[in-house]
Design a protein around this motif. Structure first.
Motif, PDB file in Angstrom:
ATOM      1  N   LEU A 299     -60.015 -29.579 -21.122  1.00 44.25           N
ATOM      2  CA  LEU A 299     -60.330 -28.260 -22.229  1.00 44.25           C
ATOM      3  C   LEU A 299     -59.941 -26.845 -21.213  1.00 44.25           C
ATOM      4  O   LEU A 299     -60.007 -25.199 -21.629  1.00 44.25           O
ATOM      5  CB  LEU A 299     -61.862 -28.270 -22.090  1.00 44.25           C
ATOM      6  CG  LEU A 299     -62.185 -29.294 -22.801  1.00 44.25           C
ATOM      7  CD1 LEU A 299     -63.959 -29.809 -22.800  1.00 44.25           C
ATOM      8  CD2 LEU A 299     -61.201 -29.330 -24.453  1.00 44.25           C
ATOM      9  N   ALA A 300     -60.406 -27.030 -19.770  1.00 44.59           N
ATOM     10  CA  ALA A 300     -60.167 -25.689 -19.071  1.00 44.59           C
ATOM     11  C   ALA A 300     -58.394 -25.315 -19.244  1.00 44.59           C
ATOM     12  O   ALA A 300     -58.449 -23.780 -19.548  1.00 44.59           O
ATOM     13  CB  ALA A 300     -60.188 -25.570 -17.966  1.00 44.59           C
ATOM     14  N   ALA A 301     -57.375 -25.871 -19.546  1.00 45.01           N
ATOM     15  CA  ALA A 301     -56.285 -25.801 -20.015  1.00 45.01           C
ATOM     16  C   ALA A 301     -56.411 -25.038 -21.428  1.00 45.01           C
ATOM     17  O   ALA A 301     -55.406 -24.431 -21.555  1.00 45.01           O
ATOM     18  CB  ALA A 301     -55.488 -27.223 -19.546  1.00 45.01           C
ATOM     19  N   CYS A 302     -56.998 -25.516 -21.973  1.00 48.04           N
ATOM     20  CA  CYS A 302     -56.822 -24.559 -23.650  1.00 48.04           C
ATOM     21  C   CYS A 302     -57.757 -23.822 -23.554  1.00 48.04           C
ATOM     22  O   CYS A 302     -57.982 -23.229 -24.596  1.00 48.04           O
ATOM     23  CB  CYS A 302     -57.487 -25.911 -24.007  1.00 48.04           C
ATOM     24  SG  CYS A 302     -56.141 -27.536 -24.299  1.00 48.04           S
ATOM     25  N   GLY A 303     -58.026 -23.248 -22.004  1.00 49.73           N
ATOM     26  CA  GLY A 303     -59.103 -22.646 -22.186  1.00 49.73           C
ATOM     27  C   GLY A 303     -60.769 -21.985 -23.138  1.00 49.73           C
ATOM     28  O   GLY A 303     -60.847 -21.527 -23.767  1.00 49.73           O
ATOM     29  N   ARG A 304     -61.038 -22.926 -23.128  1.00 47.33           N
ATOM     30  CA  ARG A 304     -61.894 -24.270 -23.965  1.00 47.33           C
ATOM     31  C   ARG A 304     -63.736 -24.256 -22.960  1.00 47.33           C
ATOM     32  O   ARG A 304     -64.615 -24.396 -23.583  1.00 47.33           O
ATOM     33  CB  ARG A 304     -61.432 -25.358 -24.685  1.00 47.33           C
ATOM     34  CG  ARG A 304     -60.795 -24.975 -25.929  1.00 47.33           C
ATOM     35  CD  ARG A 304     -61.310 -24.303 -26.681  1.00 47.33           C
ATOM     36  NE  ARG A 304     -62.331 -24.847 -27.822  1.00 47.33           N
ATOM     37  CZ  ARG A 304     -61.903 -25.737 -28.622  1.00 47.33           C
ATOM     38  NH1 ARG A 304     -60.696 -26.327 -28.888  1.00 47.33           N
ATOM     39  NH2 ARG A 304     -62.904 -26.990 -28.899  1.00 47.33           N
ATOM     40  N   VAL A 305     -63.047 -24.464 -21.551  1.00 44.43           N
ATOM     41  CA  VAL A 305     -64.594 -24.268 -20.794  1.00 44.43           C
ATOM     42  C   VAL A 305     -64.409 -23.101 -20.155  1.00 44.43           C
ATOM     43  O   VAL A 305     -63.373 -22.865 -19.790  1.00 44.43           O
ATOM     44  CB  VAL A 305     -64.903 -25.401 -20.098  1.00 44.43           C
ATOM     45  CG1 VAL A 305     -64.648 -26.299 -20.846  1.00 44.43           C
ATOM     46  CG2 VAL A 305     -63.622 -25.686 -19.150  1.00 44.43           C
ATOM     47  N   PRO A 306     -65.951 -22.343 -19.915  1.00 40.47           N
ATOM     48  CA  PRO A 306     -65.509 -21.034 -18.699  1.00 40.47           C
ATOM     49  C   PRO A 306     -64.796 -21.912 -17.398  1.00 40.47           C
ATOM     50  O   PRO A 306     -65.951 -22.918 -17.083  1.00 40.47           O
ATOM     51  CB  PRO A 306     -66.990 -21.246 -18.962  1.00 40.47           C
ATOM     52  CG  PRO A 306     -67.890 -21.750 -19.036  1.00 40.47           C
ATOM     53  CD  PRO A 306     -66.580 -22.363 -20.027  1.00 40.47           C
TER      54      PRO A 306
ATOM     55  N   GLU B 213     -48.461 -22.637 -18.714  1.00 46.96           N
ATOM     56  CA  GLU B 213     -47.540 -23.613 -19.313  1.00 46.96           C
ATOM     57  C   GLU B 213     -47.095 -24.723 -19.727  1.00 46.96           C
ATOM     58  O   GLU B 213     -46.602 -24.928 -20.545  1.00 46.96           O
ATOM     59  CB  GLU B 213     -47.740 -24.687 -17.922  1.00 46.96           C
ATOM     60  CG  GLU B 213     -47.128 -23.869 -16.802  1.00 46.96           C
ATOM     61  CD  GLU B 213     -45.455 -23.633 -16.505  1.00 46.96           C
ATOM     62  OE1 GLU B 213     -44.764 -24.677 -16.644  1.00 46.96           O
ATOM     63  OE2 GLU B 213     -45.191 -23.023 -16.041  1.00 46.96           O
ATOM     64  N   LEU B 214     -48.327 -25.273 -20.437  1.00 46.89           N
ATOM     65  CA  LEU B 214     -48.778 -26.394 -21.606  1.00 46.89           C
ATOM     66  C   LEU B 214     -47.850 -25.757 -23.005  1.00 46.89           C
ATOM     67  O   LEU B 214     -48.129 -24.478 -23.295  1.00 46.89           O
ATOM     68  CB  LEU B 214     -50.259 -25.947 -21.912  1.00 46.89           C
ATOM     69  CG  LEU B 214     -51.160 -27.538 -21.819  1.00 46.89           C
ATOM     70  CD1 LEU B 214     -50.364 -28.693 -21.322  1.00 46.89           C
ATOM     71  CD2 LEU B 214     -52.252 -27.830 -22.407  1.00 46.89           C
ATOM     72  N   THR B 215     -47.586 -26.613 -23.020  1.00 43.45           N
ATOM     73  CA  THR B 215     -46.764 -26.639 -24.762  1.00 43.45           C
ATOM     74  C   THR B 215     -47.779 -26.685 -25.844  1.00 43.45           C
ATOM     75  O   THR B 215     -48.573 -27.230 -25.316  1.00 43.45           O
ATOM     76  CB  THR B 215     -46.122 -27.156 -25.148  1.00 43.45           C
ATOM     77  OG1 THR B 215     -46.264 -28.909 -24.922  1.00 43.45           O
ATOM     78  CG2 THR B 215     -44.109 -27.776 -23.940  1.00 43.45           C
TER      79      THR B 215
ATOM     80  N   TYR C  96     -52.737 -31.455 -28.878  1.00 40.25           N
ATOM     81  CA  TYR C  96     -53.396 -33.194 -28.599  1.00 40.25           C
ATOM     82  C   TYR C  96     -54.921 -33.295 -27.725  1.00 40.25           C
ATOM     83  O   TYR C  96     -55.161 -33.781 -28.155  1.00 40.25           O
ATOM     84  CB  TYR C  96     -52.521 -33.690 -27.892  1.00 40.25           C
ATOM     85  CG  TYR C  96     -52.886 -35.247 -26.873  1.00 40.25           C
ATOM     86  CD1 TYR C  96     -52.614 -36.303 -28.168  1.00 40.25           C
ATOM     87  CD2 TYR C  96     -53.267 -35.195 -26.374  1.00 40.25           C
ATOM     88  CE1 TYR C  96     -52.957 -37.173 -27.780  1.00 40.25           C
ATOM     89  CE2 TYR C  96     -53.500 -36.264 -25.687  1.00 40.25           C
ATOM     90  CZ  TYR C  96     -53.472 -37.804 -27.061  1.00 40.25           C
ATOM     91  OH  TYR C  96     -53.599 -38.667 -25.548  1.00 40.25           O
ATOM     92  N   LEU C  97     -54.459 -31.837 -26.680  1.00 38.58           N
ATOM     93  CA  LEU C  97     -55.533 -31.881 -26.190  1.00 38.58           C
ATOM     94  C   LEU C  97     -56.753 -31.815 -26.307  1.00 38.58           C
ATOM     95  O   LEU C  97     -58.696 -31.949 -27.022  1.00 38.58           O
ATOM     96  CB  LEU C  97     -55.579 -31.192 -24.366  1.00 38.58           C
ATOM     97  CG  LEU C  97     -54.852 -32.048 -23.708  1.00 38.58           C
ATOM     98  CD1 LEU C  97     -54.753 -31.123 -22.656  1.00 38.58           C
ATOM     99  CD2 LEU C  97     -55.063 -33.027 -22.947  1.00 38.58           C
TER     100      LEU C  97
END
Ligand code: ZN
Length: 239
Positions: A65-72, A90-92, A98-99
């Protein structure tokens, strides 16, 4: 046929390749993932390209979720925050989607799956004591719950009213004994054993499998990506 649970891969392609080769050698029929596919390691997209088509079910981890900007990121240490921001870039889009769509919990082949804490999955608590484990065991109906998150492999077992903790790699499944098992981390062990790990699930036993892999290459790739060097160094100590 046995099945397998992998957890906390953290973008470590070298460790994942070693684990999947061992899983294939044992003719495992299905794989589940407890989350933290990405974060810390240098290969978030190759890890997801390799792993996602192989797994039957997955739950989401806090680093996903951090890599999706979804947790502080304020409760992340500076190296974890730096790697989360790098992974966001980096993440496509496909891997990110998906995540973001993964559930917090899942029931799978008689196991309850959650990344961190069965009682409050979204709070990302660590289950560290037998007292905490006793509370957590009330949150699922299955005989066995498998968690990741701490990267410290171990087992809590309830027999009647008492809960004990043990680190044995082989865990018998006994009727009437409830289990809460902390899976070893594939890509960033923190229990002093730097080898990549996963859980082999059989009808009568659950086994913590640990495997040597090319740690130097995983660390080299972290440095080459411009990620904090400490994230590579810690791999060789398993801390
Ligand atoms: Zn993790």
């Amino acid at each position: 046929m046995p099945h397998a649970v992998v957890s906390d891969i953290h973008g470590n392609l070298q460790a994942l390749e070693r684990v999947l080769a061992d899983i294939d050698r044992r003719h495992v029929d299905a794989i589940a993932c407890l989350g933290d596919f990405v974060g810390y390691g240098a290969d978030p997209n190759p890890v997801m390209d390799l792993l996602v088509p192989r797994i039957e079910v997955a739950v989401v981890g806090n680093h996903d979720l951090a890599a999706c900007g979804r947790v502080p990121l304020d409760y992340f240490n500076p190296d974890a925050a730096a790697s989360a921001i790098w992974t966001q870039r980096e993440l496509t889009p496909g891997h990110r989607a998906y995540l973001e769509a993964l559930p917090m919990t899942a029931s799978w082949r008689g196991l309850w799956l959650v990344h961190a804490s069965p009682v409050t999955p979204e709070a990302w608590h660590y289950v560290l004591s037998t007292g905490e484990a006793a509370d957590e065991m009330r949150a699922y109906a299955e005989d066995v719950c498998v968690i990741g998150h701490s990267h410290v492999a171990g087992n809590f077992e309830r027999d009647g009213r008492s809960v004990r903790y043990f680190r044995d790699p082989e865990v018998p499944r006994r009727s009437g004994h409830k289990l809460l098992i902390n899976a070893p981390s594939v890509g960033q062990p923190r229990d002093g054993d730097p080898r990549a790990g996963y859980l082999l699930i059989e009808d009568d036993q659950i086994t913590h499998v640990r495997l040597d892999y090319d740690i130097a290459e995983a660390a080299r790739r972290i440095e080459a990506a411009g990620l904090p060097r400490a994230l590579g160094a810690r791999l060789q100590w398993g801390e």
